[in-house]
Structures are given as C-alpha cells and as structure tokens.
Design an enzyme around this catalytic site. Structure first.
Site, short mmCIF file in Angstrom:
data_model
loop_
_atom_site.label_atom_id
_atom_site.label_comp_id
_atom_site.label_asym_id
_atom_site.label_seq_id
_atom_site.Cartn_x
_atom_site.Cartn_y
_atom_site.Cartn_z
CG ASP A 48 44.93 35.51 43.27
OD1 ASP A 48 44.66 36.06 42.19
OD2 ASP A 48 45.51 36.09 44.21
CD GLU A 216 48.84 39.74 37.99
OE1 GLU A 216 49.92 40.00 38.54
OE2 GLU A 216 47.77 40.30 38.30
#
Length: 328
Positions: A48, A216
């Site tokens: 991420d 997401e």
C-alpha cells in the site's frame, strides 16, 4: 524545482516493430501487453505505498506495517528506509487492532506541511478507523497524531480504511476511502482542521461491487477538468495467489458518477483495467497516484512470482491516450 526526476526504465511486452506512438496508445487486451514495473532499488518491500515529492525535490514514501514506515529517495529509483513516522504509537490504535501497526497511509505535501491520513484495523474486520497526522518536516518521529477522523463498525455499510485525500482546484478537501462491504465512499473535509465538514456530512458512494467482492484503495486524480477514480479490485495479500488488479473510471464532478470506458458506472461494478497480473508481476494494487515533473506516476505493490512471492514496490508512468490512463 531545478532538478527533473529521471524517467523510469521501461520494458514493454509488445512487438519490436511497434512505434512509440502505438505503445502510448495501447489499450491492453491481454496480460502480456502490460508493462513491467520501472527500475527501483534498495528497500522496496512494501504494501500500500503512497509517495509525494516535497519542495526540495526529495521523495517520501509511506507504507503499511510496523507502525508507519517511511522511505526516502532523491532520484525515484533508489529507496532507503528512514524509520517510523511516530516516535510513540498513538494509544487509540489498541481499540481497533491488537497489533501496533497502521495500514494504507496517504501522504500529502501542501503549503509547507506534511499531512497523512492512515487506517487502523485487523484483517477482515469492519471495526476500523482513519486517523490524521501532521509534520513540519516529514521526518521519522516528527509526526503528531491528530486522532480519529472517521470510524466504522458493524452498524455501518462501509469500512473506514484506505483513505485518500483529494484537494480540488477550489481549495475544497475530500476524503475517499473504503474496502469491501458496500465499496468506495467519499466525505467532505474542513481544510482548516482536516476533519469532517460541519455543514456537509454526507457519505457518498463512488464505487461498489454488486456481488460484494473486493474493491478498495481509492485514489482520486483530476486532469484537464476530468476526475479519475483508481481502485484495487479482487483479493490482496495472498502472495502469488493474489488476484488484485487496478481499474479506473472517470467523472465530470468529484462526487461522480464515475463511468468506465464502456459507460458502466463504478457503483454497478464497472471499471476499466489499468494494470493486472502479468509475467512475474502478480496482484498489482494498493495504488496511489503522484503528479511528478514528468507526468503522473502509478505507485503500487505487487508480488514477485520469481522471488518467492515477495511484495515489492512498483512504479510506472501513466499515459493518457484518448483521455484514459494506461501504464507504460
């Protein structure tokens, strides 16, 4: 900024006879058409990733795990571990996770100040919260936590993780977020505080999967007056079994509706592919987008199928042929 960042080394899996113009116009129809990540070295084991460039030209990258780990680079190629953002981890984290780490940070450098939104949760849980931290230098240990901005629980239809701050041309602040459940949401923030806007409290839907499958990691970008929403679809964090991929939609308003190239709303599961598994690159996603001196950068993680499935940093420039982004 006096120094121009070097362009990434690129290796495209297309016929050698293809011209440069054809490469830039390419809309991949098969996985073999996707580019490999640009050349990066050093400490590149990340999940991420979010990356910014400050006024001095230094790159700062934050990622999931071990608190909130920071890395730096002066050339966008060699990355070195700098340390944890927090000298002491905020006490409120324990209400959302038994592990002292945060997930999916989002960095912004604006008006001489570093701003970071991040999330705290545990895998598969809806008991989640998005926090805010600021720093005047961006250096490890200098970040001040400002507490919880947004949280979610079993009574909500969303999951408060994967934040992304977008500052529009009019100075308004917006926070997109979300993971699984009913998808990607958007709330308005007060630029003075970085918290929810007092008179605009709506939680708006930007993207969803009708089958409640994975979606997401939103990233919002504006180019030539058009808004683009990037998101990660399907399953992350399973090494070479990961099915993550990056898709995009576009809109004429920050609040949507975001449509894919075929005109399907992202709230109905639409999304145009930007990057998916190919070759040794497995499950690319968890992306952010940085506008640098030589164009927009897609910054993401992937699992290396030729290196025991280790998670690594991926960086590619984005082309915009036909008004749609494609990695190259």
């Amino acid at each position: 900024m006096s120094r121009i960042a070097p362009r990434l080394r690129r290796r495209l899996s297309v016929p050698l006879a293809a011209t440069a113009a054809a490469i830039l116009a390419l809309v991949p129809q098969t996985a073999t058409a996707y580019p490999n990540p640009g050349h990066v070295t050093g400490d590149i084991a990340v999940h991420d990733p979010t990356m910014i460039r400050d006024a001095a030209g230094r790159y700062l990258l934050a990622s999931t795990g071990q608190g909130l780990q920071l890395r730096t680079s002066v050339d966008r190629i060699a990355f070195a571990r700098a340390g944890d953002a927090f000298a002491v981890k905020p006490a409120w984290w324990s209400g959302y996770s038994s592990v002292p780490e945060a997930w999916a940070p989002d960095l912004t450098y604006r008006d001489g100040r570093y701003v970071m939104y991040y999330s705290v949760s545990s895998f598969g849980s809806q008991n989640s919260a998005i926090g805010l931290a600021t720093s005047t230098t961006g250096q490890p240990g200098t970040w001040t936590d400002r507490g919880i901005v947004l949280s979610s629980g079993s009574g909500d239809d969303y999951n408060a993780i994967d934040p992304n701050l977008f500052v529009d041309d009019d100075g308004s602040w917006w926070l997109s977020f979300g993971s699984w459940w009913s998808g990607i949401k958007l709330v308005r923030l007060d630029p003075a505080t970085g918290r929810r806007h007092a008179s605009d409290t709506a939680v708006r839907a930007l993207a969803a999967r009708p089958d409640r499958q994975g979606i997401e990691a939103p990233s919002l970008v504006k180019r030539n007056g058009v808004y683009f929403l990037f998101a990660s679809y399907d399953r992350c964090c399973a090494g070479t079994s990961s099915t993550y991929k990056i898709k995009v939609g576009r809109a004429t308003r920050i609040t949507g509706p975001y449509l894919d190239r075929a005109g399907v709303p992202m709230t109905d599961g639409g999304g145009t592919l930007v990057l998916e598994s190919h070759g040794r690159v497995v499950g690319p996603g968890g992306q952010s987008v940085l506008k640098d001196s030589d164009g927009h950068l897609l910054v993401y993680h992937y699992y290396d199928g030729q290196d025991a499935g280790r998670a690594k940093l991926g960086v590619n420039l984005l082309g915009w042929s036909g008004g749609w982004p494609s990695a190259y």
